[in-house]
Design a protein around this motif. Structure first.
Motif, mmCIF file in Angstrom:
data_model
loop_
_atom_site.group_PDB
_atom_site.id
_atom_site.type_symbol
_atom_site.label_atom_id
_atom_site.label_comp_id
_atom_site.label_asym_id
_atom_site.label_seq_id
_atom_site.Cartn_x
_atom_site.Cartn_y
_atom_site.Cartn_z
ATOM 1 N N GLU A 130 41.380 33.568 48.525
ATOM 2 C CA GLU A 130 40.908 34.909 48.875
ATOM 3 C C GLU A 130 41.019 35.854 47.681
ATOM 4 N N GLU A 131 42.136 35.772 46.957
ATOM 5 C CA GLU A 131 42.319 36.629 45.777
ATOM 6 C C GLU A 131 41.308 36.287 44.689
ATOM 7 N N PHE A 132 41.060 34.999 44.501
ATOM 8 C CA PHE A 132 40.084 34.575 43.496
ATOM 9 C C PHE A 132 38.696 35.097 43.855
ATOM 10 N N GLY A 133 38.320 34.979 45.109
ATOM 11 C CA GLY A 133 37.023 35.480 45.542
ATOM 12 C C GLY A 133 36.869 36.961 45.275
ATOM 13 N N LYS A 134 37.916 37.721 45.493
ATOM 14 C CA LYS A 134 37.886 39.165 45.227
ATOM 15 C C LYS A 134 37.661 39.445 43.745
ATOM 16 N N GLN A 135 38.313 38.667 42.878
ATOM 17 C CA GLN A 135 38.149 38.856 41.437
ATOM 18 C C GLN A 135 36.717 38.550 40.999
ATOM 19 N N VAL A 136 36.125 37.511 41.571
ATOM 20 C CA VAL A 136 34.742 37.169 41.242
ATOM 21 C C VAL A 136 33.806 38.299 41.663
ATOM 22 N N ARG A 137 34.006 38.824 42.847
ATOM 23 C CA ARG A 137 33.146 39.913 43.327
ATOM 24 C C ARG A 137 33.290 41.154 42.458
ATOM 25 N N GLU A 138 34.505 41.437 41.999
ATOM 26 C CA GLU A 138 34.729 42.585 41.110
ATOM 27 C C GLU A 138 33.987 42.399 39.789
ATOM 28 N N PHE A 139 33.994 41.187 39.267
ATOM 29 C CA PHE A 139 33.291 40.886 38.020
ATOM 30 C C PHE A 139 31.795 41.165 38.174
ATOM 31 N N PHE A 140 31.208 40.694 39.256
ATOM 32 C CA PHE A 140 29.765 40.848 39.445
ATOM 33 C C PHE A 140 29.351 42.296 39.701
ATOM 34 N N LYS A 141 30.266 43.134 40.117
ATOM 35 C CA LYS A 141 29.933 44.541 40.348
ATOM 36 C C LYS A 141 29.552 45.253 39.054
ATOM 37 N N GLU A 142 30.232 44.903 37.970
ATOM 38 C CA GLU A 142 30.051 45.636 36.720
ATOM 39 C C GLU A 142 29.316 44.848 35.636
ATOM 40 N N ALA A 143 29.391 43.529 35.656
ATOM 41 C CA ALA A 143 28.853 42.722 34.559
ATOM 42 C C ALA A 143 27.333 42.816 34.484
ATOM 43 N N ARG A 144 26.819 42.844 33.269
ATOM 44 C CA ARG A 144 25.388 42.925 33.023
ATOM 45 C C ARG A 144 24.967 41.869 32.011
#
Length: 331
Positions: A130-144
């Motif tokens: 669950e924690e890993f999934g949250k980190q992945v989602r955070e990455f995709f929010k900002e990464a371009r």
């Protein structure tokens, strides 16, 4: 009046039937062969008919469905590494971080496969799923994407989105079979491609169950369970699906999809394979293998070779935005 209505309905039906299922593909052999194959295997009582439950299609992800220049999961790994080093700066003097930082600074350092796997293991483990999934989602929010200037979720190939939709309409079961980490892909693949999490096959780390704060958690360890690349892909497909796909699509870069496509080509059912050739430096990227292994394998085993430059009218769904960005960059 009623005859006019019948005529309109007839013309409308003709337009629907004549609608191009792959509008972003240039008219050429590979497009014709895809449509012909799908027609053959879905035609009941035809000599090449395949039952819906056996219409399995497997797609690689990096460089096949979305851009791998840069490799998106590698960018996530860098993102995680910065967080780890910021929290514990002493690690900068330890391997494999020391070599990776030296390489990032421009030093002529060659990382071994073991070092690369160690880095991925360290950045992808030590937390719950669950924690890993949250980190992945955070990455995709900002990464371009550095070239397209759009979120990585938009760095997908429009022609492949059309192919996925076309196969889905013809009762194909579509699976991802990628070297990417399975939990990483599960956070974005369903949204981008409409492929459910249970249809994602990838590399994975061994999990273990622990109780934390009175709640059971599935924890990620650094032990690699399967590297779903090269010879690992047929293993992942058999374990996950239990049968050979009749359509498999991959790309050339490191020979990672040769066994994937060959496994499909040796099915006892009618089958079709595509090897994507990245030969469009202007619209996407151009790269090849030193030994030309993937394209040589395509010739040997009868895979179709797709030229991004010649077979696709459009590469990205955001083509208009990219063109505008190029104009702005030149001003």
């Amino acid at each position: 009046m009623k005859y006019a209505v019948y005529l309109v309905v007839f013309l409308w039906m003709g337009l629907v039937q004549a609608a191009d299922p792959l509008p972003s593909w240039n008219e050429g052999n590979i497009k014709k062969e895809i449509i012909s194959f799908v027609n053959d295997v879905t035609k009941e009582n035809g000599s090449r008919f395949v039952k819906p439950e056996d219409r399995i299609a497997t797609f690689d992800n990096d460089g096949t469905l979305w851009s791998e220049v840069p490799t998106i999961e590698l960018e996530f790994t860098k993102f995680r590494m910065k967080e780890i080093l910021a929290a514990n700066p002493a690690l900068k003097k330890q391997e494999p971080y020391k070599s990776l930082l030296a390489k990032a600074a421009g030093a002529d350092v060659k990382l071994t496969q073991k070092q690369i796997l160690d880095i991925v293991a360290k950045t992808h483990s030590g937390m719950s799923e669950e924690e890993f999934g949250k980190q992945v989602r955070e990455f995709f929010k900002e990464a371009r994407h550095p070239k397209l200037h759009v979120p990585y979720t938009q760095a997908v190939y429009q022609p492949m989105l059309e192919l996925l939709a076309y196969l889905r309409e013809n009762n194909f079961q579509i699976f991802i079979s990628s070297g990417g980490e399975i939990a990483f892909m599960r956070q974005v693949v369903p949204e981008i491609y409409g492929i459910p999490t249970q249809n994602i096959i990838g590399s994975f780390f061994v999990d273990k169950t622990e109780e934390k704060n009175g709640r059971l958690q599935v924890m990620r360890t650094a032990q690699l369970g399967l590297l779903n690349d090269k010879g690992g892909k047929p293993v992942g497909i058999v374990r996950h699906i239990g049968k050979r796909p009749i359509i498999s699509v991959g790309n050339e870069r490191n020979g990672g999809d040769i066994e994937h496509l060959r496994f499909s080509s040796e099915s006892s059912l009618p089958n079709f394979q595509i090897m994507v050739n990245h030969d469009d430096a202007e619209r996407e990227a151009a790269y090849s293998e030193k030994d030309n292994a993937s394209l040589n394998a395509a010739k040997k085993f009868g895979f179709k070779v797709l030229s991004m430059k010649n077979d696709w009218k459009q590469i990205f769904p955001v083509a208009d935005k990219i063109a505008q960005q190029k104009q702005n960059d030149h001003k």
